[in-house]
Design a protein around this motif. Structure first.
Motif, short mmCIF file in Angstrom:
data_model
loop_
_atom_site.label_atom_id
_atom_site.label_comp_id
_atom_site.label_asym_id
_atom_site.label_seq_id
_atom_site.Cartn_x
_atom_site.Cartn_y
_atom_site.Cartn_z
N ILE A 146 0.85 -1.03 0.08
CA ILE A 146 0.17 -0.05 -0.09
C ILE A 146 1.02 1.24 0.09
O ILE A 146 0.62 2.11 -0.69
CB ILE A 146 -0.97 0.12 1.21
N GLY A 147 1.88 1.43 0.95
CA GLY A 147 2.87 2.24 1.00
C GLY A 147 3.46 2.74 -0.22
O GLY A 147 3.79 3.77 -0.48
N SER A 148 3.92 1.58 -1.19
CA SER A 148 4.34 2.08 -2.49
C SER A 148 3.71 2.67 -3.59
O SER A 148 4.28 2.96 -4.68
CB SER A 148 5.44 0.93 -2.81
N LEU A 149 2.38 2.68 -3.40
CA LEU A 149 1.56 3.10 -4.51
C LEU A 149 1.46 4.55 -4.56
O LEU A 149 1.41 5.32 -3.55
CB LEU A 149 -0.07 2.59 -4.30
N PRO A 150 1.57 5.45 -5.71
CA PRO A 150 1.52 6.51 -5.83
C PRO A 150 -0.08 7.20 -5.50
O PRO A 150 -0.95 6.46 -5.72
CB PRO A 150 1.91 7.14 -7.25
N ILE A 151 0.08 8.33 -4.92
CA ILE A 151 -1.27 9.03 -4.96
C ILE A 151 -1.65 9.94 -5.87
O ILE A 151 -0.93 11.13 -5.92
CB ILE A 151 -1.39 9.71 -3.46
N PRO A 152 -2.52 9.72 -6.90
CA PRO A 152 -2.67 10.80 -7.98
C PRO A 152 -3.22 12.03 -7.49
O PRO A 152 -4.47 12.04 -6.55
CB PRO A 152 -3.43 10.15 -8.99
N ILE A 153 -2.93 13.14 -7.84
CA ILE A 153 -3.42 14.47 -7.35
C ILE A 153 -4.24 14.80 -8.59
O ILE A 153 -3.95 15.31 -9.28
CB ILE A 153 -2.33 15.39 -7.14
N PRO A 154 -5.63 15.46 -8.15
CA PRO A 154 -6.59 15.88 -8.96
C PRO A 154 -6.27 17.16 -9.36
O PRO A 154 -5.37 17.89 -8.82
CB PRO A 154 -7.89 15.82 -8.44
N LYS A 189 -4.28 21.35 -4.35
CA LYS A 189 -2.88 21.85 -4.33
C LYS A 189 -2.41 21.33 -2.98
O LYS A 189 -2.96 21.21 -1.82
CB LYS A 189 -3.02 23.46 -4.10
N VAL A 190 -1.12 20.92 -2.95
CA VAL A 190 -0.27 20.30 -1.94
C VAL A 190 0.67 21.14 -1.44
O VAL A 190 1.58 21.52 -2.36
CB VAL A 190 0.04 18.89 -2.10
N LYS A 191 1.08 21.66 -0.19
CA LYS A 191 2.07 22.30 0.38
C LYS A 191 2.87 21.41 1.45
O LYS A 191 2.24 20.96 2.33
CB LYS A 191 1.55 23.61 0.83
N GLY A 206 2.63 14.90 -10.66
CA GLY A 206 1.31 15.12 -10.38
C GLY A 206 0.86 14.00 -9.35
O GLY A 206 -0.32 13.87 -9.48
N SER A 207 1.75 13.16 -8.73
CA SER A 207 1.23 12.27 -7.73
C SER A 207 2.38 12.51 -6.54
O SER A 207 3.52 12.66 -6.54
CB SER A 207 1.18 10.78 -8.47
N LEU A 208 1.80 12.11 -5.33
CA LEU A 208 2.44 11.99 -4.29
C LEU A 208 3.22 10.61 -3.95
O LEU A 208 2.60 9.62 -4.16
CB LEU A 208 1.50 12.34 -2.93
N LEU A 209 4.49 10.57 -3.60
CA LEU A 209 5.02 9.16 -3.17
C LEU A 209 5.62 9.33 -1.91
O LEU A 209 6.26 10.11 -1.35
CB LEU A 209 6.46 9.05 -4.24
N VAL A 210 5.38 8.28 -1.25
CA VAL A 210 5.81 7.86 0.12
C VAL A 210 6.90 7.10 0.05
O VAL A 210 6.72 6.00 -0.35
CB VAL A 210 4.65 7.44 1.06
N THR A 211 8.01 7.37 0.80
CA THR A 211 9.21 6.35 0.95
C THR A 211 9.63 6.32 2.30
O THR A 211 9.49 7.29 3.23
CB THR A 211 10.35 6.82 -0.06
N LEU A 255 -2.67 10.23 3.72
CA LEU A 255 -2.53 11.16 2.56
C LEU A 255 -3.64 11.11 1.49
O LEU A 255 -4.13 11.98 1.08
CB LEU A 255 -1.17 11.22 1.87
N ALA A 256 -3.87 9.80 1.14
CA ALA A 256 -4.75 9.41 0.07
C ALA A 256 -6.35 9.91 0.48
O ALA A 256 -7.02 10.49 -0.22
CB ALA A 256 -4.77 8.04 -0.24
N ASN A 257 -6.40 9.74 2.00
CA ASN A 257 -7.84 10.15 2.35
C ASN A 257 -8.11 12.01 2.51
O ASN A 257 -9.16 12.36 2.10
CB ASN A 257 -8.26 9.51 3.92
N MET A 258 -6.93 12.53 2.66
CA MET A 258 -6.83 13.86 2.54
C MET A 258 -7.13 14.40 1.39
O MET A 258 -7.96 15.21 1.20
CB MET A 258 -5.51 14.33 3.14
#
Length: 183
Positions: free
Chosen positions: A4-12, A16-18, A48-53, A72-75
């Protein structure tokens, strides 16, 4: 490696992410959410996607990896689409009304019960027995729905009370069925 952690989170497009140190702020059409994460887990924005490492395969880092990604995906989903829980009231004479910002329940107790939802959560009533709990924070929406359900949980013998939509109740047979030898 966490699946689950390795999947990228696509940002619509409208989100906006800060980043401010270990704090991440996500802003979208529905609202704005901010949360602090563990400083060992790194969050990056790529294509355009968030990565968690995570830095290592320690037990704590493995557990934080999937948790951080899910939060993060829920946010992101909350500020773009929002979350909703639906509750149903069943029982003769059981009903709910919205008076101002409060909910007033008549559910078999001698007195009526008033419930005030916290800020950021909208509660609406459809008819007199269906309650919609909506908001942008999944955790808060679930907590409010659980508190409303806890006012009068479903009875295991008659099925009366407040339950989630789609919740299956396994009704117990009662004393008379046990006396006849049924199970």
């Amino acid at each position: 490696m966490s699946h689950i952690g390795s999947l990228p989170i696509p940002i619509p497009q409208d989100v906006k992410v800060k980043f401010n140190g270990s704090e991440v702020t996500v802003e979208g059409s529905k609202g704005k959410l901010a949360r602090c994460f563990h400083p060992d887990i790194s969050i990056t924005l790529q294509d355009g996607s968030l990565l968690v490492t995570r830095p290592s395969d320690n037990r704590i880092h493995r557990s934080l990896h999937g948790l951080t990604r899910s939060l993060l995906a829920n946010m992101v989903e909350g500020v773009s689409k929002g979350f909703e829980k639906i509750l149903e009231i069943s029982g003769v004479g059981y009903k709910a009304q919205k008076v101002g910002d409060k909910l007033v329940f008549q559910i078999g107790y001698a007195n009526t019960i008033e419930f005030s939802p916290p800020p950021g959560v909208d509660v609406s009533i459809q008819g007199t027995n269906i309650i919609h709990v909506t908001g942008i924070d999944k955790e808060t929406v679930g907590e409010v729905a659980a508190k409303i359900r806890a006012i009068r949980p479903p009875d295991r013998y008659k099925g009366k009370g407040i339950k989630y939509r789609g919740e299956k109740l396994h009704l117990k047979p009662g004393k008379s069925a046990k006396a006849l030898g049924k199970k």
